[in-house]
Enzyme design. Structure first.
Site, PDB file in Angstrom:
ATOM      1  CG  HIS A   1     121.209  37.750 -35.246  1.00  0.00           C
ATOM      2  ND1 HIS A   1     120.873  39.003 -34.788  1.00  0.00           N
ATOM      3  CD2 HIS A   1     121.632  37.927 -36.516  1.00  0.00           C
ATOM      4  CE1 HIS A   1     121.103  39.903 -35.728  1.00  0.00           C
ATOM      5  NE2 HIS A   1     121.565  39.268 -36.795  1.00  0.00           N
TER       6      HIS A   1
ATOM      7  CB  VAL B   1     123.238  30.513 -33.637  1.00  0.00           C
ATOM      8  CG1 VAL B   1     123.926  30.097 -34.922  1.00  0.00           C
ATOM      9  CG2 VAL B   1     123.921  29.888 -32.421  1.00  0.00           C
ATOM     10  CD  GLU B   2     123.080  31.098 -27.663  1.00  0.00           C
ATOM     11  OE1 GLU B   2     122.417  31.326 -26.655  1.00  0.00           O
ATOM     12  OE2 GLU B   2     124.107  30.378 -27.627  1.00  0.00           O
ATOM     13  CG  MET B   3     121.318  37.381 -27.291  1.00  0.00           C
ATOM     14  SD  MET B   3     121.618  37.514 -25.504  1.00  0.00           S
ATOM     15  CE  MET B   3     121.044  39.170 -25.192  1.00  0.00           C
TER      16      MET B   3
END
Lengths: 346, 346
Positions: free
Chosen positions: B95, B137-139
């Site tokens: 993200h 920091v991912e989805m």
């Protein structure tokens, strides 16, 4: 026996046709004058040498994130074959999470468009494919680095040699784009209810859908949205009759940016309506999320028509009959990077 | 007749076996004590009710970018089935183009690991699946919004009802994770040359590969890299013998972050070596791009061994025999968003 004699005998034998039958027949023949069905099979590869090799290579490259500088973005990122060939964004998001200027047009049936991009600046899919790879807000890459990347993986080198055996140096930016375009040319969606109707299946459309179709033709939506793709050919100003508000981005002058002609300001290539039920949000701005809203806005801006709620409903019903059979794509297996492969640049 | 009697007769009849044959046989039996082949078919779904419905749903959700807040990132983004179940990054990018803390471990054969994540903090794939969906920091999503999203699309609602008919409210975060995990459990890579060797195919490995295998066992690489996945089970410090330099990220204390135990500082779950030839860059830091370098670094840091160039070459040859048949995945078709679907948040 001539055709009209046969018809005459039929009329005598059967008695007067019912109004409904006449209407239906009229609707079909009117529709056939304006539209044509998506063919059952993709465009022929007859003239293409080593078509199978090129198609597989094109599919690999379509899914290849290493065509982007970051190794994160492939053609399929914004033209997702699982999402009717589009993404789910107002305007696409690319390198560095930058928002691009326009909504991603679907890749499905794009082969039947007369030109590509919202402003029609690419004359075909091969030309189109080269754009996003280089755009700073999309894949942000350079042709030389794309070639270096592809060339660094023996599997790709071998596949290009097999696809272009006549070429001493087959890994070119042109050939990369050509194979991607060939793969894309196969992404068609036949057998929508509307196609079955056009082919003569009297039960393909419901009454509401038929009313929507009649209205679509009678209200002149078909001035722009006609042919096999119900669009994808002509260019028109967004706001032929009434300038739309929020749906038009003030700084996006559309085709004017390509031609520099005053008359091309806010002119865009008419988008296809094929699979429109799957590709929200709508317009080049992606500002409209709802098909009913999009329909109302179009009727007002292009035709100065104020649709009633039932009219909107019928039109929407008809538009939903344009959803065809989505292509089945087996996810390609991509080769491993090698020490020669340029590293991702974030 | 007892087995040893048969062997005795065989020896008498055939005369003394050649040294090569003895060595080969020894290598195989030694290897069979340490490793086992990836099974030809994925783990059975026998105990799972409505397995087919759950698997298809899991595949859709695995490819579903709407599980992320941005609608741009799916499980397949970082665990790409076309890229051996990993991405091509040092550490994954999520993200807002944020770089995550660790390299994406491959999803392939992950079902055979004893725990998931580099620090083993998830005990199985279902638990794992919930992590990246929520990681900033991912989805960057929230379970409630994920449920709202899935619930907004009738196709998903119907599929969950069919997959969990006993449940009045089947669209739960647990069920979403469970179906994804079931799909992932089928992503295995049988039939690597090493598997064929383990199954008795004497011609499956070349001489160099056999030398590499012998060295791999004799040098004690197998203390950590053993079993079906050659890893994926035990936990060891990165730097059992010699603390590595750049490959270790100073602020990533590994399993210490999970257990808080001093002895777990810089301890990580041993990664699988399956398909290692396809999943560069290496280590939790992704700082090492080259398999030969990774091999040298491991030998030094874990075993205090300074490998000679031919030894590195043989080990690398062996490691490349761990590349199995990659799973064939038909790209799923995802349902259209509806007016109830939460909009993407960039």
């Amino acid at each position: 026996m001539k055709k009209f004699e046969l018809a005459f005998i039929f009329l005598i034998t059967m008695g007067p046709l019912s109004t409904a039958a006449v209407t239906e027949d009229t609707l079909l023949s009117q529709a056939r004058d304006i539209f044509s069905p998506i063919p059952a099979t993709p465009p022929s590869m007859l003239g293409v040498t080593h078509a199978a090799e090129k198609l597989e290579l094109g599919k690999m490259l379509y899914f290849e994130p290493r065509l982007s500088a970051s190794h994160l973005i492939s053609c399929n990122t914004c033209h997702n074959v699982g999402l009717a060939g589009a993404d789910l964004q107002e305007t696409s998001v690319g390198h560095s999470w930058k928002k691009g200027p326009r909504n991603a047009p679907t890749v499905l049936n794009a082969v039947f468009n007369s030109s590509q991009f919202w402003d029609g600046r690419a004359k075909n899919l091969t030309e189109q494919a080269k754009g996003p790879i280089q755009a700073a807000v999309e894949m942000n890459n350079k042709p030389e680095k794309v070639i270096e990347t592809v060339q660094s993986m023996p599997d790709y080198v071998n596949r290009f040699a097999a696809a272009y055996p006549e070429s001493a140096n087959p890994v070119t930016f042109d050939n990369i784009a050509e194979t991607i375009a060939l793969f894309e040319s196969q992404l068609i969606t036949p057998d929508a209810p509307f196609d079955r109707f056009l082919k003569g299946d009297g039960k393909a459309l419901t009454d509401a859908e038929r009313s929507g179709l009649a209205l679509f033709m009678d209200s002149n939506c078909v001035s722009c949205h006609n042919g096999m793709n119900l669009g994808g050919k002509a260019f028109f100003r967004f706001g032929v009759q009434v300038k739309p508000a929020a749906e038009l981005l003030a700084d996006d002058t559309g085709r004017f940016k390509v031609t520099g002609k005053e008359g091309d300001k806010f002119v865009f290539r008419v988008p296809t309506l094929r699979n429109i039920g799957l590709t929200a949000p709508y317009f080049h701005s992606g500002k409209t999320w709802n098909l009913a809203d999009a329909t109302r806005i179009m009727a007002k801006s292009q035709l100065d028509l104020d649709l009633t709620p039932p009219e909107v409903q019928h039109l929407e019903s008809f538009l939903l009959t344009l959803t065809g059979k989505q292509p089945e794509v087996i996810h390609p297996l991509l080769p491993a990077s090698t020490p020669k492969t340029p590293r991702p640049e974030l």
